[in-house]
Motif scaffolding. Structure first.
Motif, mmCIF file in Angstrom:
data_model
loop_
_atom_site.group_PDB
_atom_site.id
_atom_site.type_symbol
_atom_site.label_atom_id
_atom_site.label_comp_id
_atom_site.label_asym_id
_atom_site.label_seq_id
_atom_site.Cartn_x
_atom_site.Cartn_y
_atom_site.Cartn_z
ATOM 1 N N ALA A 1 -3.825 -9.297 1.916
ATOM 2 C CA ALA A 1 -4.376 -10.044 1.169
ATOM 3 C C ALA A 1 -5.391 -10.072 0.087
ATOM 4 N N ALA A 2 -6.189 -8.163 0.400
ATOM 5 C CA ALA A 2 -6.927 -7.692 -1.162
ATOM 6 C C ALA A 2 -5.852 -6.986 -1.572
ATOM 7 N N ALA A 3 -4.769 -6.852 -1.472
ATOM 8 C CA ALA A 3 -4.014 -5.691 -2.593
ATOM 9 C C ALA A 3 -2.951 -7.116 -3.260
ATOM 10 N N LEU A 4 -3.235 -7.987 -2.170
ATOM 11 C CA LEU A 4 -2.624 -9.260 -3.234
ATOM 12 C C LEU A 4 -3.686 -9.917 -5.065
ATOM 13 N N GLY A 5 -5.279 -9.918 -4.257
ATOM 14 C CA GLY A 5 -6.383 -10.160 -4.981
ATOM 15 C C GLY A 5 -5.785 -8.981 -5.970
ATOM 16 N N VAL A 6 -5.691 -8.654 -5.938
ATOM 17 C CA VAL A 6 -5.615 -7.244 -7.458
ATOM 18 C C VAL A 6 -4.963 -7.025 -7.794
ATOM 19 N N ALA A 7 -2.888 -7.691 -6.605
ATOM 20 C CA ALA A 7 -2.076 -7.799 -8.171
ATOM 21 C C ALA A 7 -2.392 -8.961 -8.403
ATOM 22 N N GLN A 8 -2.336 -9.628 -8.082
ATOM 23 C CA GLN A 8 -2.767 -11.144 -8.784
ATOM 24 C C GLN A 8 -3.365 -10.916 -10.310
ATOM 25 N N ARG A 9 -4.420 -10.452 -9.945
ATOM 26 C CA ARG A 9 -4.998 -9.958 -11.474
ATOM 27 C C ARG A 9 -4.946 -9.411 -12.793
#
Length: 146
Positions: free
Chosen positions: A58-66
């Motif tokens: 979930a944390a990596a997803l947030g960075v990847a989305q941004r």
């Protein structure tokens, strides 16, 4: 969103999809479906740290989305991390979930992507179907009943 997000029947179907994926890609050592906020929906792995992997995803997803948005690449689709001992790959499974896979270093990455993309679509369908079965309260206002 939590495991209660999907019905027990859908959870079993998601787990069956994870197992089919691992059968198609034998170099996978783990497969996990999680909500985008980091809660485990289903897992097929000997590893006991599924909750930690889901939270980190979930944390990596947030960075990847941004990163994807800020570089003009559009919405998140997938993320591949190559470590010394293998790969961690995360794929969007609709808007509400992700598929995270752990693979040996000898995995064929093209095959991994091909099979994982198919499974992520199937998992998204299972989740959407499960949410649709919950009745009118699960649908947005004005939407036809699921």
């Amino acid at each position: 969103m939590s495991t209660a997000m999907v019905s027990a029947e859908s959870e079993a179907e998601i787990l069956a999809e994870l197992r089919r994926l691992r059968a198609r890609v034998p170099q996978l050592t783990g497969a996990l479906a999680a909500s985008v906020d980091g809660l485990v929906l289903a897992q097929d792995s000997a590893a006991a740290e599924a909750e930690a992997v889901a939270a980190l995803t979930a944390a990596a997803l947030g960075v990847a989305q941004r990163l994807s948005d800020s570089t003009g690449q559009g919405g998140f689709r997938e993320l591949l991390v190559r470590g010394e001992h293998g790969y961690v790959a995360t794929y969007a499974a609709g808007e509400a979930a992700v598929l995270t896979l752990i693979a040996e270093p000898r995995v064929n990455v093209g095959r991994l992507h091909l099979e994982a993309r198919r499974s992520s679509v199937r998992i998204a369908e299972l989740i959407e179907h499960s949410l649709g079965r919950r009745g009118p309260g699960a649908n947005p206002p004005g939407a036809p009943p699921g």
